[in-house]
Scaffold this active site. Structure first.
Site, PDB file in Angstrom:
ATOM      1  N   TYR A 254     -18.381  -1.975   7.305  1.00  0.00           N
ATOM      2  CA  TYR A 254     -17.257  -1.413   8.070  1.00  0.00           C
ATOM      3  C   TYR A 254     -15.956  -1.872   7.415  1.00  0.00           C
ATOM      4  CZ  TYR A 254     -21.083  -0.800  11.312  1.00  0.00           C
ATOM      5  OH  TYR A 254     -22.287  -0.454  11.870  1.00  0.00           O
TER       6      TYR A 254
ATOM      7  N   HIS B 228     -12.812  -8.161   8.489  1.00  0.00           N
ATOM      8  CA  HIS B 228     -13.390  -9.058   9.494  1.00  0.00           C
ATOM      9  C   HIS B 228     -14.095 -10.205   8.778  1.00  0.00           C
ATOM     10  CE1 HIS B 228     -16.432  -6.007   8.476  1.00  0.00           C
ATOM     11  NE2 HIS B 228     -17.303  -6.988   8.603  1.00  0.00           N
TER      12      HIS B 228
HETATM   13  P1  M7G Z   1     -20.256  -5.925   7.830  1.00  0.00           P
HETATM   14  O1  M7G Z   1     -20.111  -6.980   6.807  1.00  0.00           O
HETATM   15  O2  M7G Z   1     -19.225  -4.826   7.805  1.00  0.00           O
HETATM   16  O3  M7G Z   1     -21.633  -5.196   7.739  1.00  0.00           O
HETATM   17  O4  M7G Z   1     -20.246  -6.673   9.217  1.00  0.00           O
HETATM   18  P2  M7G Z   1     -23.142  -5.589   8.044  1.00  0.00           P
HETATM   19  O5  M7G Z   1     -23.431  -5.000   9.420  1.00  0.00           O
HETATM   20  O6  M7G Z   1     -23.907  -4.850   6.991  1.00  0.00           O
HETATM   21  O7  M7G Z   1     -23.241  -7.079   7.977  1.00  0.00           O
HETATM   22  C1  M7G Z   1     -20.064  -6.025  10.436  1.00  0.00           C
HETATM   23  C2  M7G Z   1     -20.544  -6.957  11.533  1.00  0.00           C
HETATM   24  O8  M7G Z   1     -20.197  -6.399  12.776  1.00  0.00           O
HETATM   25  C3  M7G Z   1     -22.061  -7.127  11.519  1.00  0.00           C
HETATM   26  O9  M7G Z   1     -22.386  -8.502  11.557  1.00  0.00           O
HETATM   27  C4  M7G Z   1     -22.525  -6.354  12.757  1.00  0.00           C
HETATM   28  O10 M7G Z   1     -23.659  -6.944  13.371  1.00  0.00           O
HETATM   29  C5  M7G Z   1     -21.318  -6.447  13.668  1.00  0.00           C
HETATM   30  N1  M7G Z   1     -21.195  -5.306  14.574  1.00  0.00           N
HETATM   31  C6  M7G Z   1     -21.417  -4.005  14.271  1.00  0.00           C
HETATM   32  N2  M7G Z   1     -21.147  -3.239  15.364  1.00  0.00           N
HETATM   33  C7  M7G Z   1     -21.265  -1.783  15.404  1.00  0.00           C
HETATM   34  C8  M7G Z   1     -20.733  -4.054  16.377  1.00  0.00           C
HETATM   35  C9  M7G Z   1     -20.317  -3.838  17.724  1.00  0.00           C
HETATM   36  O11 M7G Z   1     -20.244  -2.721  18.245  1.00  0.00           O
HETATM   37  N3  M7G Z   1     -19.945  -4.951  18.424  1.00  0.00           N
HETATM   38  C10 M7G Z   1     -20.001  -6.230  17.881  1.00  0.00           C
HETATM   39  N4  M7G Z   1     -19.651  -7.247  18.653  1.00  0.00           N
HETATM   40  N5  M7G Z   1     -20.409  -6.461  16.614  1.00  0.00           N
HETATM   41  C11 M7G Z   1     -20.767  -5.369  15.856  1.00  0.00           C
END
Ligand code: M7G
Length: 319
Positions: free
Chosen positions: A255, A259
């Site tokens: 995403y 973050h």
């Molecule tokens: P990333 O590094 O962009 O991608 O991290 P990854 O998912 O491949 O690690 C995004 C982080 O946001 C991940 O750790 C997801 O578990 C977390 N995450 C994703 N979504 C859609 C949500 C959400 O709706 N709520 C929360 N609290 N966390 C989310």
């Protein structure tokens, strides 16, 4: 690459309020398993691709992740003290193995649902061979950035958190400053029941910082703030010191809104390998040494077979 209107609409729905607002409805109407995308006996997790059908939405793709919860010290002894149903499987001398059927309240399965799931979600969880990309600053501009702008996951769920339209009751800490502020919130991978697998994310307030690649020394106050206030908030709330936390960014992330991940150091969280995780303290130091470090540096990461970005690198003869 151009996307069909249908696909864009589905991606824009990802994490939207409309979805969470319908939480009273049956979340997986008429679920039909299409395929097992991936499973891990070690992690007690299975990733499923299925189809759901409802009158209001017709047939939609869904990704469902089923995961056994870790045991909790406070409840685990009641598994054995309350006359458990133990079925003997094997006995040899002092060694015996049983099957224990726990009561329902100690036998929950964490179920994460992504619906409607896009093709990209389905590929994200599909087990595939990995290939390393060595992305130069120039490759980022000519290959990766145009791809991100055309293809990335919707970040509506991130804006919902920042605008307090979703998960507001879960916020652990907020610094509301529009330039240097952020929201610290439990990651949806963490059930918050035990700190052994603690996992939170800090989502920055400023919009438009896509990833590590956009960072310059101008962002140092923001990054230092996330590091310091994030650690303080976790110490206050969970009693875990900064030296027991792994604090890092992913490159590539899924995403593209900046973050930072905070995980318990002892937790073997997904995405902590050297081909993806960049420690926040190292990021800060690199930017202190060279304000343009992440604009110019070659960054190495792994992509899965079938991922469109990998195909772009292959087409450019870079992989
Ligand atoms: P990333 O590094 O962009 O991608 O991290 P990854 O998912 O491949 O690690 C995004 C982080 O946001 C991940 O750790 C997801 O578990 C977390 N995450 C994703 N979504 C859609 C949500 C959400 O709706 N709520 C929360 N609290 N966390 C989310």
């Amino acid at each position: 690459m151009a996307q069909s209107g249908e696909k864009r609409k589905r991606e824009d729905n990802d994490g939207g309020i409309g979805d969470s607002g319908s939480s009273q409805e049956q979340p997986l109407p008429g679920f039909q398993l299409h395929s097992v995308l991936r499973e891990s006996a070690r992690d007690k997790t299975i990733f499923l691709h299925g189809k759901v059908t409802s009158v209001s939405h017709g047939t939609q793709d869904a990704v469902v992740i089923l995961e056994r919860f870790p045991f909790q010290a406070e409840t685990v002894s009641s598994l054995l003290t309350n006359q458990p149903e133990l079925k003997l499987q094997l006995k040899n001398d002092i060694y015996s193995v049983y099957h224990l059927n726990p009561p329902p309240e100690l036998n929950e399965v964490k179920t994460t649902v992504i619906c409607p799931a896009t093709e990209k979600h389905i590929k994200k969880y599909l087990h595939q061979d990995l290939y390393l990309i060595h992305e130069t600053g120039e490759d980022y501009k000519t290959i990766t950035l145009p791809f991100i702008e055309a293809q990335s996951f919707s970040i509506q769920w991130v804006y919902n958190i920042l605008d307090k339209k979703a998960e507001s009751e879960r916020i652990i800490h907020e610094d509301p400053d529009p330039e240097h502020g952020f929201i610290l919130i439990p990651d949806f991978k963490w059930n918050q029941k035990q700190v052994e697998d603690l996992y939170l994310i800090a989502i920055c307030h400023p919009r438009g910082i896509k990833s590590l690649r956009d960072l310059t020394s101008d962002h140092l106050p923001l990054l230092r703030n996330i590091l310091r206030e994030g650690q303080e908030a976790i110490l206050k709330r969970y009693g875990i010191h900064g030296n027991q936390l792994r604090i890092y960014l992913h490159y590539q992330p899924s995403y593209y809104h900046l973050h930072v991940h905070f995980t318990a150091l002892g937790h073997d969280a997904p995405g902590i390998s050297v081909d993806r995780a960049h420690l926040l303290c190292d990021v800060i130091q690199n930017l202190e040494c060279d304000p343009q470090y992440y604009k110019t540096r070659t960054l190495t990461y792994a992509l899965r077979a079938g991922e469109e970005l990998l195909e772009k690198y292959r087409a450019a003869g870079k992989c």
